[in-house]
Scaffold this active site. Structure first.
Site, PDB file in Angstrom:
ATOM      1  N   LYS A  80       0.908  -0.672   0.366  1.00 48.71           N
ATOM      2  CA  LYS A  80      -0.364   0.154  -0.356  1.00 48.71           C
ATOM      3  C   LYS A  80       0.981   1.510  -0.649  1.00 48.71           C
ATOM      4  O   LYS A  80       1.597   1.251   0.507  1.00 48.71           O
ATOM      5  CB  LYS A  80      -0.917  -0.150   0.954  1.00 48.71           C
ATOM      6  CG  LYS A  80      -1.680   1.013   1.626  1.00 48.71           C
ATOM      7  CD  LYS A  80      -2.943   1.042   1.193  1.00 48.71           C
ATOM      8  CE  LYS A  80      -4.400   2.189   0.968  1.00 48.71           C
ATOM      9  NZ  LYS A  80      -3.681   2.570  -0.101  1.00 48.71           N
ATOM     10  N   LYS A 104       5.387   2.083   8.217  1.00 49.16           N
ATOM     11  CA  LYS A 104       4.095   2.968   8.582  1.00 49.16           C
ATOM     12  C   LYS A 104       3.555   1.772   9.317  1.00 49.16           C
ATOM     13  O   LYS A 104       2.710   2.718  10.142  1.00 49.16           O
ATOM     14  CB  LYS A 104       4.120   4.510   7.777  1.00 49.16           C
ATOM     15  CG  LYS A 104       4.312   5.420   7.733  1.00 49.16           C
ATOM     16  CD  LYS A 104       3.907   6.868   6.329  1.00 49.16           C
ATOM     17  CE  LYS A 104       5.501   7.340   5.926  1.00 49.16           C
ATOM     18  NZ  LYS A 104       3.949   8.585   5.045  1.00 49.16           N
ATOM     19  N   LYS A 116       5.271   1.835  -3.458  1.00 45.56           N
ATOM     20  CA  LYS A 116       5.049   3.608  -3.604  1.00 45.56           C
ATOM     21  C   LYS A 116       5.091   3.598  -5.304  1.00 45.56           C
ATOM     22  O   LYS A 116       5.821   2.299  -6.337  1.00 45.56           O
ATOM     23  CB  LYS A 116       5.810   3.966  -2.521  1.00 45.56           C
ATOM     24  CG  LYS A 116       6.395   5.805  -3.097  1.00 45.56           C
ATOM     25  CD  LYS A 116       4.929   6.278  -1.806  1.00 45.56           C
ATOM     26  CE  LYS A 116       4.355   7.969  -1.591  1.00 45.56           C
ATOM     27  NZ  LYS A 116       3.737   8.119  -0.400  1.00 45.56           N
ATOM     28  N   THR A 200      -3.784  13.178   7.280  1.00 41.65           N
ATOM     29  CA  THR A 200      -2.906  13.516   7.412  1.00 41.65           C
ATOM     30  C   THR A 200      -2.573  14.219   8.058  1.00 41.65           C
ATOM     31  O   THR A 200      -1.605  14.586   9.264  1.00 41.65           O
ATOM     32  CB  THR A 200      -1.461  13.503   5.502  1.00 41.65           C
ATOM     33  OG1 THR A 200      -1.938  12.630   4.888  1.00 41.65           O
ATOM     34  CG2 THR A 200       0.344  13.230   6.089  1.00 41.65           C
ATOM     35  N   ASN A 231      -1.709  19.281  -0.408  1.00 43.82           N
ATOM     36  CA  ASN A 231      -2.494  18.685   1.225  1.00 43.82           C
ATOM     37  C   ASN A 231      -2.483  18.113   2.711  1.00 43.82           C
ATOM     38  O   ASN A 231      -2.317  19.100   3.238  1.00 43.82           O
ATOM     39  CB  ASN A 231      -2.528  17.248   0.072  1.00 43.82           C
ATOM     40  CG  ASN A 231      -3.779  16.444   1.590  1.00 43.82           C
ATOM     41  OD1 ASN A 231      -2.896  15.667   2.009  1.00 43.82           O
ATOM     42  ND2 ASN A 231      -4.818  16.140   1.621  1.00 43.82           N
ATOM     43  N   SER A 358      -6.500   5.256   4.562  1.00 43.57           N
ATOM     44  CA  SER A 358      -6.739   5.204   3.388  1.00 43.57           C
ATOM     45  C   SER A 358      -7.037   3.633   3.892  1.00 43.57           C
ATOM     46  O   SER A 358      -7.772   3.217   3.374  1.00 43.57           O
ATOM     47  CB  SER A 358      -4.974   5.053   2.796  1.00 43.57           C
ATOM     48  OG  SER A 358      -5.499   6.303   1.745  1.00 43.57           O
TER      49      SER A 358
HETATM   50  N1  LIG Z   1      -1.332  12.886   1.283  1.00 42.79           N
HETATM   51  C1  LIG Z   1      -0.488  12.360   1.559  1.00 42.79           C
HETATM   52  O1  LIG Z   1      -1.575  11.828   2.225  1.00 42.79           O
HETATM   53  C2  LIG Z   1       0.132  11.952   2.118  1.00 42.79           C
HETATM   54  C3  LIG Z   1       1.584  12.873   1.974  1.00 42.79           C
HETATM   55  N2  LIG Z   1       2.814  12.302   2.770  1.00 42.79           N
HETATM   56  C4  LIG Z   1       4.362  13.398   2.392  1.00 42.79           C
HETATM   57  O2  LIG Z   1       3.610  14.476   2.839  1.00 42.79           O
HETATM   58  C5  LIG Z   1       4.480  15.787   1.963  1.00 42.79           C
HETATM   59  C6  LIG Z   1       3.568  16.461   1.308  1.00 42.79           C
HETATM   60  O3  LIG Z   1       2.939  15.438   0.705  1.00 42.79           O
HETATM   61  P1  LIG Z   1       1.113  16.420  -0.200  1.00 42.79           P
HETATM   62  O4  LIG Z   1       0.304  17.815   1.318  1.00 42.79           O
HETATM   63  O5  LIG Z   1       0.413  15.243  -0.166  1.00 42.79           O
HETATM   64  O6  LIG Z   1       1.406  17.010  -1.566  1.00 42.79           O
HETATM   65  P2  LIG Z   1       0.631  17.964  -2.312  1.00 42.79           P
HETATM   66  O7  LIG Z   1       1.469  17.853  -4.176  1.00 42.79           O
HETATM   67  O8  LIG Z   1      -1.022  18.507  -2.528  1.00 42.79           O
HETATM   68  O9  LIG Z   1       1.559  19.369  -1.812  1.00 42.79           O
HETATM   69  C7  LIG Z   1       3.217  19.401  -1.589  1.00 42.79           C
HETATM   70  C8  LIG Z   1       3.522  20.435  -1.380  1.00 42.79           C
HETATM   71  O10 LIG Z   1       5.128  21.283  -1.507  1.00 42.79           O
HETATM   72  C9  LIG Z   1       5.798  22.158  -1.885  1.00 42.79           C
HETATM   73  N3  LIG Z   1       6.345  21.556  -2.378  1.00 42.79           N
HETATM   74  C10 LIG Z   1       7.350  21.077  -3.785  1.00 42.79           C
HETATM   75  N4  LIG Z   1       8.349  20.940  -4.021  1.00 42.79           N
HETATM   76  C11 LIG Z   1       8.678  21.601  -3.028  1.00 42.79           C
HETATM   77  C12 LIG Z   1      10.291  22.313  -2.635  1.00 42.79           C
HETATM   78  N5  LIG Z   1      11.288  22.301  -4.014  1.00 42.79           N
HETATM   79  N6  LIG Z   1      10.588  23.510  -1.664  1.00 42.79           N
HETATM   80  C13 LIG Z   1       9.488  23.507  -1.435  1.00 42.79           C
HETATM   81  N7  LIG Z   1       7.880  23.158  -1.472  1.00 42.79           N
HETATM   82  C14 LIG Z   1       7.779  22.034  -2.318  1.00 42.79           C
HETATM   83  C15 LIG Z   1       4.384  22.108  -3.384  1.00 42.79           C
HETATM   84  O11 LIG Z   1       4.396  23.330  -3.241  1.00 42.79           O
HETATM   85  C16 LIG Z   1       2.987  22.456  -2.419  1.00 42.79           C
HETATM   86  O12 LIG Z   1       2.524  23.584  -1.173  1.00 42.79           O
HETATM   87  C17 LIG Z   1       5.464  14.718   0.952  1.00 42.79           C
HETATM   88  O13 LIG Z   1       6.890  14.795   0.954  1.00 42.79           O
HETATM   89  C18 LIG Z   1       4.491  13.241   0.941  1.00 42.79           C
HETATM   90  O14 LIG Z   1       5.207  12.530   0.379  1.00 42.79           O
HETATM   91  C19 LIG Z   1       2.894  11.597   3.474  1.00 42.79           C
HETATM   92  C20 LIG Z   1       1.906  10.938   4.080  1.00 42.79           C
HETATM   93  C21 LIG Z   1       1.024  10.796   3.565  1.00 42.79           C
HETATM   94  O1  LIG Z   2      -2.184   6.819   1.585  1.00 40.88           O
HETATM   95  C1  LIG Z   2      -1.881   5.502   1.116  1.00 40.88           C
HETATM   96  O2  LIG Z   2      -2.427   4.585   1.188  1.00 40.88           O
HETATM   97  C2  LIG Z   2      -0.265   6.309   1.218  1.00 40.88           C
HETATM   98  C3  LIG Z   2       0.264   7.761   1.848  1.00 40.88           C
HETATM   99  C4  LIG Z   2       1.952   7.392   1.404  1.00 40.88           C
HETATM  100  O3  LIG Z   2       1.651   7.210   0.684  1.00 40.88           O
HETATM  101  C5  LIG Z   2       2.022   8.028   2.817  1.00 40.88           C
HETATM  102  O4  LIG Z   2       1.350   7.554   3.933  1.00 40.88           O
HETATM  103  O5  LIG Z   2       3.420   8.434   1.946  1.00 40.88           O
END
Ligand SMILES: NC(=O)C1=CN([C@@H]2O[C@H](COP(=O)(O)OP(=O)(O)OC[C@H]3O[C@@H](n4cnc5c(N)ncnc54)[C@H](O)[C@@H]3O)[C@@H](O)[C@H]2O)C=CC1
Ligand SMILES: O=C(O)CCC(=O)C(=O)O
Length: 424
Positions: A80, A104, A116, A200, A231, A358
């Site tokens: 997952k 996790k 992933k 998250t 997000n 999830s």
């Molecule tokens: N969406 C989810 O459910 C989960 C996300 N994560 C992690 O959280 C982190 C953010 O993911 P999301 O919020 O989902 O992504 P997202 O795509 O919704 O947002 C990413 C954010 O990071 C910024 N960003 C991208 N490149 C950057 C850089 N070089 N420097 C500074 N900011 C930058 C973007 O502008 C945006 O504001 C990632 O590491 C992801 O793997 C972890 C667990 C679950």
């Molecule tokens: O929601 C999921 O199954 C995975 C979320 C994820 O990719 C992460 O925790 O980095």
């Protein structure tokens, strides 16, 4: 066991996320007394598929994209983990991300292993139609190794519920069956779960609250800096703001905003685009580097890897660092922050709320019966509080930092499951 000095040295030179993860996995297994072959099994994914995805672009030309799907370990159950659309995606990064997913799932005790996916692309420069064709092409390319009982994808950086919907539809067409349990993070009308979008950040909020208690910090009035406004970051900023904290800094890929009196989070949420970009609307911006070094109580990296390194770890002013992003702090920086008395709550714990909800979504899809938002939140709260407590206690009792403690907790279930299956 022999120390993994090669990987450690390599990691120091390059901040390579795969070798740094391997280093900590090795240490965790060593602390738990497992033999070397367990490390040999767990240091890399069991499977790694690289695919080429031809996509008809809007100008009529065909562009061929490269994508990956890594399945780290499926001893506990199906794998997952999310799918990332980003120009900097690499094979080693996707492998590391799949290992973090296994950890996790172990930490929050889900019946899954880690997987992933990633595609090298920049969705910010693609049309809706191009993104849909890419998403569907990726599902066709990886279809043989994924499925509701094999490997269940989800959103990650620059992917969202619309992309999950296209992917679910493509898989369902191939399967000739409606298969909502193929993927999570779907829109509610397609079998998504209440609370998944903010899960998250909810999990991170719970970890911040628990960590703040340990350090005697009141959330109300605490100053918070959040890197990334997508997000994870934007929901987190909102939750902290609503809890009475002062969110003094936020950022996106293009820069950062700072107001020592607290930013207007509701206004910023209203103005951000679907990729979490908002700083381009302002003139007085800081760099991401400056943001991380701001005076604050709580710092939350919620963007990408390798943001807190040996270069800036001595300049971090926060008392608590809670990793919403995967891999934002290097191992050297982890050591520096820990030595400086900063409480670091690691990614594999802090960001596990997403995969937890999830899992709830997948359970609801499998049973065809859907839960209320309150039910989801209550279950998430219980799981995360317990996971935080287990890891904090392990770190105190074993005198290790929270990252190593989290790896020790996370690795155990898959090591045991692999042993019972007779793999090692
Ligand atoms: N969406 C989810 O459910 C989960 C996300 N994560 C992690 O959280 C982190 C953010 O993911 P999301 O919020 O989902 O992504 P997202 O795509 O919704 O947002 C990413 C954010 O990071 C910024 N960003 C991208 N490149 C950057 C850089 N070089 N420097 C500074 N900011 C930058 C973007 O502008 C945006 O504001 C990632 O590491 C992801 O793997 C972890 C667990 C679950
Ligand atoms: O929601 C999921 O199954 C995975 C979320 C994820 O990719 C992460 O925790 O980095």
């Amino acid at each position: 066991m022999v120390a993994e000095t090669g990987a450690e040295q390599n990691n120091k030179k390059t901040n390579d996320v795969l070798s740094s993860t391997q280093t900590v996995i090795h240490k965790a297994l060593e602390k738990l007394g497992y033999p070397e072959e367990v490390y040999e099994l767990l240091k890399e994914p069991l499977r790694m598929l690289t695919v080429k995805i031809p996509v008809k672009m809007d100008d009529g030309k065909v562009k061929v994209f490269t994508g990956y799907r890594a399945q780290h370990n499926d001893a506990v159950g199906p794998t997952k983990g999310g799918i990332r659309f980003h120009p900097a995606v690499t094979e080693r990064e996707v492998k590391a991300l799949s290992i973090w997913m296994s950890l996790k799932c172990g930490i929050v005790d889900l019946p899954y292993g880690g997987g992933k996916g990633g595609i090298i692309c920049d969705p910010r420069n693609m049309s809706f139609g191009e993104l849909e064709r890419l998403s569907r092409g990726y599902v066709r390319a990886i279809s043989q190794i994924v499925g509701p009982t094999k490997d269940i994808p989800a959103p990650d950086v620059f992917t969202n519920s619309q992309i999950m919907a296209w992917m679910m539809d493509e898989y369902s067409r191939m399967d000739e069956f409606n298969s909502p349990g193929f993927i999570t993070g779907k829109p509610l009308v397609l079998g998504g779960s209440h609370g998944r979008e903010s899960a998250t950040a909810k999990g991170v909020t719970i970890c911040i609250r628990e960590a703040a208690k340990k350090r005697g910090i009141e959330i109300e009035g605490a100053s918070v800096v959040v890197q990334g406004f997508g997000n994870a970051g934007s929901f987190l900023a909102k939750f902290m703001h609503d809890a009475g904290a002062k969110v003094v800094g936020i950022s996106d890929a293009y820069g950062a905003l700072y107001d020592p009196n607290g930013l207007d989070i509701d206004y910023l949420l209203d103005r951000r685009d679907s990729f979490g970009t908002v700083t381009n609307l302002f003139n007085n911006t800081l760099t991401n580097k400056e943001l991380l070094e701001l005076e604050c109580d709580i710092l939350v990296p919620a963007a990408i890897e390798n943001q807190i390194t040996a270069e800036n770890a001595y300049d971090i002013k926060a008392k608590i660092v809670v990793e919403a992003a995967n891999g934002p702090t290097t191992l050297e920086a982890t050591q520096i922050l820990t030595e400086r008395g900063i409480l670091l709550v690691p990614d594999v714990l802090a960001s596990s709320g997403g995969v937890t909800v999830s899992y709830f979504e997948w359970v609801q899809n499998n049973q065809g019966y859907y839960w209320s938002e309150e039910e989801v939140e209550e279950k998430l709260e219980k799981i995360l509080v317990k996971a935080f407590d287990t890891i904090y206690t392990t770190s105190q009792n074993r005198r290790v930092d929270m990252r190593l403690a989290a790896y020790m907790v996370g690795v155990r279930k898959m090591a045991e499951a692999s042993r019972f299956r007779g793999w090692i």
